[in-house]
Design an enzyme around this catalytic site. Structure first.
Site, mmCIF file in Angstrom:
data_model
loop_
_atom_site.group_PDB
_atom_site.id
_atom_site.type_symbol
_atom_site.label_atom_id
_atom_site.label_comp_id
_atom_site.label_asym_id
_atom_site.label_seq_id
_atom_site.Cartn_x
_atom_site.Cartn_y
_atom_site.Cartn_z
ATOM 1 N N LYS A 204 -65.804 14.677 -4.426
ATOM 2 C CA LYS A 204 -66.081 15.723 -3.682
ATOM 3 C C LYS A 204 -64.481 16.819 -3.834
ATOM 4 C CE LYS A 204 -66.906 12.388 -0.321
ATOM 5 N NZ LYS A 204 -66.685 11.455 1.127
ATOM 6 N N GLN B 122 -61.868 10.770 5.387
ATOM 7 C CA GLN B 122 -62.441 9.424 3.950
ATOM 8 C C GLN B 122 -62.086 8.459 4.464
ATOM 9 O OE1 GLN B 122 -63.882 10.386 1.570
ATOM 10 N NE2 GLN B 122 -64.758 8.258 1.268
ATOM 11 N N ASP C 222 -68.422 16.452 8.263
ATOM 12 C CA ASP C 222 -68.987 14.927 8.216
ATOM 13 C C ASP C 222 -70.161 15.053 9.210
ATOM 14 O OD1 ASP C 222 -68.964 13.251 5.860
ATOM 15 O OD2 ASP C 222 -66.987 12.376 6.943
#
Ligand code: NAP
Length: 283
Positions: free
Chosen positions: A53, A97, A120
């Site tokens: 990412k 994460q 997200d």
């Protein structure tokens, strides 16, 4: 033989467009979107996702910061970090994460992220907006899957779609997004009986299970579209949930693993970071 929808190739195109957009935003606002990623612990898979990412952000001309914490961090300490990122005007996207260590309540952490920075799309308000069909930041993997389907102008209206897997991050949102585009959706899971007959009826199969060979060629009808989300390691190789080599001759379109949904997930994350930036700047 079916056409392979290459997430790798499509990602290249879209990431180029994102890069272009980032440079326009820099012209307009004098700054670029900035994604902050929080990684707790030393899980090698999570470390590798985060590196991917970070690299993708840099290549698109965006800023990215990775905040690394060891797994002894307390829930309160992590919530404080989120609070600081929420307040930081130079951070436009926040991603924690997952998974987090067991002593930390993931829900509390996700709930703490400023919804405007929720790249997200996991914040319950974003999830609710998506389910209501309102303007929402879409979770990256489902968004990437829809982008792949749209890239080939695959008709969804009136089609039978079978989603295998009902997780909050893949199965459920994919089902919702396909239904929004007028597909008739069935969701299968570990307790589903006679998966084969359900697969054989489907015009579109999305497999998000995490088990190799969940979908074999005898389960796929001629001309079906097969989207393979699964990522499994078998004898040191990455494979999906579907028997790609056999199914590719039967399907009209199929996504490979690797090089399918995986790269599209990161691409969608970049798009979401730009979207969050634009929304914040327009406020
Ligand atoms: P998950 O939370 O473990 O969910 C798996 C789902 O599969 C569950 O709903 C489970 O049913 C169902 N299932 C398990 N065994 C089954 C069976 N035999 N038949 C039918 N359904 C079955 O996994 P996830 O997070 O959704 O991820 C799924 C896969 O996609 C994993 O391999 C993951 O690594 C991969 N993934 C890839 C990306 C990407 O970017 N490429 C992103 C996210 C996930 P129950 O609900 O009944 O347990």
């Amino acid at each position: 033989m079916g056409e392979i929808i290459s997430g790798k190739e499509l990602s290249k195109e879209i990431r180029e467009q994102v890069k272009q957009r980032v440079s326009e935003l820099k012209e307009t606002y004098g700054k670029v979107p900035h994604l902050a990623v929080v990684l707790v612990g030393e899980d090698p898979a999570s470390q590798s996702y985060v590196r991917g990412k970070e690299r993708a952000c840099k290549r698109a001309g965006m800023d990215s910061t990775v905040i690394l914490k060891n797994d002894e961090i307390t829930e309160d300490e992590l919530l404080q970090i989120i609070g600081t990122l929420n307040k930081d005007d130079d951070v436009h996207g926040i991603l924690v994460q997952l998974p987090l260590p067991k002593h930390i309540d993931e829900n509390k952490v996700i709930d703490a992220i400023d919804i405007r920075k929720d790249v997200d799309g996991f914040h319950p308000l974003n999830v609710a907006y998506m389910h209501l069909g309102r303007d929402a930041i879409l979770p990256a993997t489902p968004k990437g899957i829809l982008t792949m389907i749209h890239s080939k102008n695959i008709e969804l209206k009136g089609k039978d779609a079978l989603i295998i897997g009902r997780s909050n991050i893949v199965g459920k949102p994919v089902a919702m997004l396909l239904m929004k585009e007028h597909a008739t959706v069935t969701i299968a899971h570990s307790r589903t009986q006679d998966l084969k007959s359900k697969c054989l009826r489907a015009d579109i199969i999305v497999a998000a299970v995490g088990r190799p060979n969940t979908v074999t060629t005898d389960m796929v009808k001629d001309g079906a579209v097969v989207i393979d989300v699964g990522v499994n390691r078998v004898d040191g190789h990455l494979v999906g949930d579907c028997d790609f080599d056999a199914i590719k001759d039967k399907a009209s379109y199929i996504t490979p693993v690797p090089g399918g949904v995986g790269p599209m997930t990161i691409t969608s994350l970049l798009q979401n970071t730009v979207e969050c930036f634009e929304r914040i700047m327009k406020q």
